[in-house]
Structure formats: structure tokens, C-alpha cells
Design a protein around this motif. Structure first.
Motif, PDB file in Angstrom:
ATOM      1  N   ASN A  46       0.667  -5.391   2.908  1.00 19.37           N
ATOM      2  CA  ASN A  46       1.157  -4.089   2.434  1.00 19.37           C
ATOM      3  C   ASN A  46       2.130  -3.450   3.406  1.00 19.37           C
ATOM      4  O   ASN A  46       3.038  -2.712   3.005  1.00 19.37           O
ATOM      5  CB  ASN A  46      -0.031  -3.147   2.194  1.00 19.37           C
ATOM      6  N   ASP A  47       1.948  -3.725   4.701  1.00 23.51           N
ATOM      7  CA  ASP A  47       2.799  -3.152   5.743  1.00 23.51           C
ATOM      8  C   ASP A  47       2.923  -4.201   6.843  1.00 23.51           C
ATOM      9  O   ASP A  47       1.949  -4.505   7.539  1.00 23.51           O
ATOM     10  CB  ASP A  47       2.170  -1.867   6.283  1.00 23.51           C
ATOM     11  N   ASP A  50       1.503  -3.364  10.222  1.00 20.99           N
ATOM     12  CA  ASP A  50       0.109  -2.918  10.360  1.00 20.99           C
ATOM     13  C   ASP A  50      -0.816  -3.841   9.567  1.00 20.99           C
ATOM     14  O   ASP A  50      -1.100  -3.592   8.393  1.00 20.99           O
ATOM     15  CB  ASP A  50      -0.030  -1.478   9.858  1.00 20.99           C
ATOM     16  N   ARG A  53      -3.718  -2.855   7.146  1.00 22.41           N
ATOM     17  CA  ARG A  53      -3.507  -2.418   5.767  1.00 22.41           C
ATOM     18  C   ARG A  53      -3.438  -3.595   4.782  1.00 22.41           C
ATOM     19  O   ARG A  53      -3.225  -3.392   3.583  1.00 22.41           O
ATOM     20  CB  ARG A  53      -2.229  -1.592   5.670  1.00 22.41           C
ATOM     21  N   ASP A  54      -3.583  -4.817   5.270  1.00 23.55           N
ATOM     22  CA  ASP A  54      -3.556  -5.980   4.379  1.00 23.55           C
ATOM     23  C   ASP A  54      -4.670  -5.894   3.343  1.00 23.55           C
ATOM     24  O   ASP A  54      -5.747  -5.326   3.600  1.00 23.55           O
ATOM     25  CB  ASP A  54      -3.745  -7.280   5.167  1.00 23.55           C
ATOM     26  N   THR A  55      -4.424  -6.488   2.191  1.00 20.01           N
ATOM     27  CA  THR A  55      -5.459  -6.659   1.180  1.00 20.01           C
ATOM     28  C   THR A  55      -5.833  -8.133   1.149  1.00 20.01           C
ATOM     29  O   THR A  55      -4.976  -8.988   0.900  1.00 20.01           O
ATOM     30  CB  THR A  55      -4.970  -6.227  -0.208  1.00 20.01           C
ATOM     31  N   ASP A 165       1.826   2.722  -7.322  1.00 21.32           N
ATOM     32  CA  ASP A 165       1.422   3.697  -6.307  1.00 21.32           C
ATOM     33  C   ASP A 165       1.303   5.100  -6.898  1.00 21.32           C
ATOM     34  O   ASP A 165       0.938   6.037  -6.183  1.00 21.32           O
ATOM     35  CB  ASP A 165       2.438   3.726  -5.168  1.00 21.32           C
TER      36      ASP A 165
END
Length: 602
Positions: A46-47, A50, A53-55, A165
Motif C-alpha cells: 500500500n505504501d 512503509d 501498511r502492507d496487506t 478509498d
């Protein structure tokens, strides 16, 4: 372990049932969910800065969501003879929709960047019962224009949003919410010979052209790539290709999933995610990435990045989508110490015709060996068409053809099969090539990409490879420029490194000793800030051909003392405007050029 054609033959001696025990995508994914339920199937970035923030989705969770999606689609009228149109980026929900649609009925992944009228035609041609579209977001937002346009085109099917989103106006439901509702598994109809998916091909204009994939086509390619690439549960594979492209779905996607490995998906932008790809070595260290699948243009880009992290986990670069320049592969291996291997595929073969085994040597200009239990042959021609009764000997150049479990079940409109899907199960690729005595396949050109100067055929790849040997050239593409005398003249476009601007005639002088055939020497070489690319990173040559047309007409006008206004359309149809008194002069100057043009007066 496969390294040679003899290894493939030894594998075939064991029998198809033993080597390919799982023959549908769902069987492959379901089996991994049973055997390795808690292993990570997909990690979605996702970022890129960072990782917290992974899924991450386990195989158990993945399989459960796929069956839940199948249940939702069945409830919306998807049956074995109807499909789900999927217009998303490569995402977890996109993956869930793709395989869930194949359980309920058929999937039809569509490039969401196509014009709405073309998308609508594809939806109708696929006999869709519902549509899934990526919802409103700040990163890549097409819902707000695409969905109203589809409604205006008369698409009155249920349209579900996913990966949004924010609320998506006009949605008939949100896929993630619907699959979270409890329910029972649905019955899976059919077997490996059941139609699984429609994949569109043939460009972005004109009537829809849909390739019909059987479940076996997709499973055979996935399992074959596992064998040729030596994939296993410990592999971590970056897959940023879109799911409407066979590489994203099967060559890198289903193959990794069927092996129990982990897919790293670099967000909505995929391989265009500059935050991810611009720090690729950091990502390799962070996720312990083992395989990077890249088109050659992207391989060239990552090769130029200084290695500023631990990349010892990286086992292979896999290159496909366009010919692999030897100079680029040599440089990547020398600079990074990671082997590069090539792939040849097309939509009509579910993404793979030949693969260079990772445990075999890289052979310059080769795209590898045929897949197990398939055949590759070189056809001669009769009356300009590939002739399966004229199979050529090793070393002879002709048209590449393939048959086997990877070959799709033709086009949805049978009338389109002529010249491509032949009697006897043969698929004609359209590439010109040759086989050597060891079974390695070489592409010498693409028949429709050949530049024809008078009666002389020029292979554009020869020019491109020669240009890529220059240390300041990052990417190169050669096309035919229309000429009233020769028909076409070779020209080229380059993207340079470090802002370098070649002097007048400098690159042509560089090529003189590297192109043996003098008629293939480009008449002009232009520089571009960036090559036009398809969504998967291939160089999009129609844009360059359009620029070559403008060059030709400007040159013709200059000889007449004119500066014509030139507009090149989507189909390279060209409108030329000059002063009314010079119409006949301009028409005469353009006669003989192999283009469709109209000359009008100002």
C-alpha cells in the motif's frame, strides 16, 4: 530440474497425469490452501516506504475469498455460459475476482484505460452478467468517468466497486463487503476443458477480439513456468503486471501461487510505481525477493540503479514481453550478478510458448525451449500464409507455430481464427524465427513489424540491438517511415542516459560498423524523453510510427517550400492541410507512400 530439451523429454516420459496432476487454477489454489493454509499467498504494498501498511493474505484466506466471490457472482446471474467483466488494477480483490469468476462461470479481464465504447463492446461480447470496477481513490481514479460512460453506452448490468478509498457513486455493491457475508460454497461445474476466461487482444480499436482460455490452458502454463523457473514455496516473486495481461495472471501470477510462493504486488500502479521500482534493491532486501519479472525496458532501468542493499536473495531476472537484447542481458548479469532468462508468449497461448530454463545457459537471442507436452515448429509459407504442411528444418527461418495444452480454444468469433488458429491444433504466432538442433527457439523478427524497403525486408530488432550497444542509449525502437519511392525507410528513436544529446549523425556513424546490411541503416534517428509504453512496459510502436509519418510528410512539404499541418489518427490515418493552391502538389508528393491520407486546403 530442467536445463535442456532432453530434460523435457525425460519429464514427458513420466506421463502427463504425473507431471500435471492439477489442471485448473482453482485446484491449484485450493490445494495450496489445504497444504499451506497459513503461508502468505499475496503481499500487497500500500505504501512503498512503509511496510507496516502492507496487506498480507494467507492461502486459506485467499481461497475463502475466492469461493465467496464465486458465490456473489453466481447470485448475480453468472453461470457457466456467462462471465464477470473485471476492470481493476492488479490487487488482492482483482485476484479474488479473477479466480472467483472462473468458478462461477467465466472471467473477462479488461484494460480499464480503453475507451468506454470499446469496453462496452467487450462486456457484451463476453456475455457478462456483472461488472467489477476499481472504485474511487486518489491514486488512479477512473470510476468517476468510466462507470457513467458505460451506463451511457447502455451497460445496465450490476457494477460492483472494489479497492476504493471512498464511496463510489452509482455502485451496486462493494465487492469486499459482499464477500464478507456468510454463505455456503457453490458447486464448481465442468472440468479442465471448460471455458475459463476471455482475454481481449488485437489492439484498442475495431470490433472486439476475444481469446478463449480453457482452464487447462492457464494451469498448463502456470505449472510449466514452475518447472522451467524452478519455483517453490520459498520463492517471493514481484508481479506488477496487470491481470488483464497473461503475464500478470498466469506466467508470474498463477505459477507462483501454484508453487505455494508469495506474490509481491507493488500497489495500484504496479510496475509504474516509482516509489517501489525506484528503490527496488531496498525492496529486494526488505521482502527477500527471489524473482523479478520485467520487460527489457524495465530491466534496463533497474540495471542502472546503484545496488545499495543486500540483494543476495535474488535468484533470477525473468524477461519477456519483447525481444531481450543480448547487450542488455550481458550488462545486467555483469553488473548485478543475477542470471537473466527469456520468455516468449502471447495471449493466444495463455502467456507462454517457450521459456529459457533457469538452470540452463542463457543463449543470446534465444527465447528458450518449448513447454513440456507441447510442440513448436517453423512453418514455411504458401501464398503468403503459414503452411503446416511445410515444416522447416532446424536452422531455417520461417513462421513460428505452436500446439499443445497451452494453446487457447480460438477466438470467440470463429471467423477470426483464420490464419492464426489452424487445423491440427496449431497456433501461428506471427513471429519469424528458427529452431536450432538443441530445440532452442530464436525470433528473427515479427512479420508485421518488418520494415519493407523496396523489395528488401529489414528486421527492426537488428537496428535496435545495434543502438543498445551504445553506452549512452537506454532504449531504442526502429520503425518504417513512409517513403514515396521505397515504400518505407528505416528510422529509429532512442532514449538516452544522463541527458546525453547525440550530435548530428553521431549515432548513424556509430551504427555503420554494426549493421552489416547498408539498406538497414536508419535514415534518421530521433531522441525522446521517454518511450511510449503499453501498461506492461512494452514500447508502443504505433506512437512512434505516427511520428515517423509526420517526419515523412514534413520532409515532402519542405521540398515543396511548404509547412503542412499534419494530424495522425488512432489508426494512423493522416490528414494533411496545405494552402488550397498547392493541394495537387502535396498529393503528388505523397503518392506512393504506404499510408492512408487526405489532403485538404487551408
Amino acid at each position: 530440474m530442467i536445463a535442456t530439451l532432453d530434460d523435457i523429454k525425460a519429464l514427458e516420459a513420466r506421463g502427463f497425469d504425473e507431471v500435471y496432476p492439477l489442471r485448473t487454477p482453482w485446484d491449484m489454489i485450493r490445494t495450496q490452501a489445504e497444504q499451506r493454509p497459513d503461508a502468505v499467498a499475496i503481499r500487497y504494498v500500500n505504501d512503498a516506504s512503509d511496510p507496516a501498511r502492507d496487506t498480507a493474505l494467507t492461502y486459506r484466506e485467499f481461497a475463502d475469498r475466492i469461493m465467496a466471490a464465486a458465490r456473489v457472482f453466481r447470485g448475480l446471474g453468472v453461470t457457466p455460459d456467462r462471465s464477470v467483466a473485471i476492470l481493476t488494477q492488479h490487487s488482492i480483490s482483482g485476484q479474488v475476482a479473477l479466480w472467483g469468476a472462473q468458478i462461477a462461470g467465466r472471467a473477462c479481464p479488461i484494460n480499464p484505460m480503453l475507451k468506454p465504447d470499446h469496453v462496452a463492446a467487450l462486456i457484451r461480447a463476453a456475455n457478462a452478467a456483472c461488472v467489477v470496477v476499481m472504485g474511487v481513490n486518489d491514486e488512479l481514479e477512473y470510476w468517476s468517468t468510466l462507470v457513467p460512460a458505460l451506463r451511457a453506452e447502455g451497460i445496465d448490468l450490476p457494477i460492483l466497486a472494489c479497492d476504493a478509498d471512498a464511496p463510489s457513486p452509482g455502485a451496486d455493491g462493494v465487492l469486499e463487503d459482499l464477500i464478507a457475508e456468510p454463505g455456503e460454497p457453490i458447486e464448481v461445474h465442468g472440468d479442465e476443458r471448460t471455458l475459463a476466461a476471455y482475454y481481449h487482444t488485437g489492439g484498442t480499436t475495431g470490433a472486439p477480439k476475444m481469446v478463449q482460455h480453457l482452464r487447462l490452458n492457464e494451469a498448463h502454463v502456470a505449472r510449466s513456468c514452475v518447472l522451467m523457473h524452478d519455483l517453490g514455496p520459498d520463492d517471493v516473486v514481484v508481479n506488477g503486471y496487470p491481470l488483464f495481461h497473461v503475464a500478470g495472471a498466469f506466467v508470474y501470477g498463477l505459477s507462483t501461487l501454484s508453487a505455494g510462493g508469495t506474490l509481491i504486488v507493488p500497489g495500484r500502479l504496479g510496475m509504474r510505481n516509482t516509489a517501489f521500482m525506484g528503490r527496488i534493491w531496498t525492496q529486494v532486501e526488505r521482502y527477500r525477493i527471489t524473482v523479478l519479472g520485467l520487460v527489457p525496458t524495465l530491466l534496463g532501468a533497474v540495471k542502472g540503479q546503484p545496488v545499495d542493499a543486500d540483494i543476495s536473495s535474488l535468484r533470477w531476472f525473468l524477461a519477456g514481453g519483447s525481444p531481450l537484447p543480448t547487450e542488455l542481458a550481458d550488462a545486467a548479469e555483469a553488473t548485478l550478478g543475477v542470471p537473466v532468462r527469456n520468455i516468449l508468449g502471447m495471449t493466444e497461448s495463455a502467456g507462454a510458448i517457450a521459456v529459457e530454463p533457469v538452470h540452463g545457459p542463457r543463449t543470446p537471442q534465444s527465447c528458450g525451449l518449448r513447454l513440456p507436452f507441447s510442440e513448436v515448429a517453423i512453418f514455411g509459407e504458401t501464398d503468403g500464409e503459414a503452411d503446416p504442411d511445410k515444416i522447416l528444418a532446424p536452422g531455417e527461418t520461417g513462421i513460428i507455430a505452436v500446439r499443445g495444452p497451452n494453446v487457447a480454444d480460438g477466438y470467440s468469433e470463429e471467423s477470426r481464427n483464420a490464419g492464426t488458429f489452424l487445423d491440427g491444433g496449431w497456433l501461428v504466432s506471427g513471429d519469424l524465427g528458427t529452431l536450432d538442433a538443441d530445440g532452442r527457439l530464436f525470433i528473427t523478427g515479427r512479420k508485421k513489424d518488418v520494415i519493407i524497403r523496396g523489395a528488401h525486408n529489414i528486421d527492426p530488432q537488428m537496428i535496435e540491438d545495434a543502438l543498445l550497444a551504445h553506452p549512452k542509449v537506454e532504449a531504442a525502437a526502429a520503425v518504417g517511415m513512409p517513403d514515396s519511392y521505397a515504400g518505407e525507410l528505416p528510422v529509429a528513436f532512442v532514449m538516452t542516459r544522463d541527458g546525453w544529446t547525440p550530435g548530428e549523425g553521431e549515432l548513424i556513424a556509430f551504427l555503420k560498423d554494426r549493421i552489416e546490411d547498408p539498406v538497414a541503416l536508419p535514415k534518421r534517428i530521433g531522441t525522446v524523453d521517454a518511450m511510449p509504453l503499453t501498461p506492461v512496459g512494452k514500447i508502443f510502436k504505433p506512437t512512434l510510427r505516427a511520428e515517423a509519418i509526420r517526419w515523412a510528410i514534413a520532409s515532402a512539404g519542405e521540398k515543396l517550400g511548404l509547412t503542412p499541418e499534419v494530424v495522425v489518427g488512432d489508426k494512423l490515418d493522416t490528414r494533411v492541410t496545405v494552402p488550397a493552391a498547392r493541394l495537387d502538389d502535396m498529393r503528388a508528393a505523397l503518392e506512393g507512400m504506404p499510408i492512408s491520407f487526405t489532403v485538404t486546403g487551408a
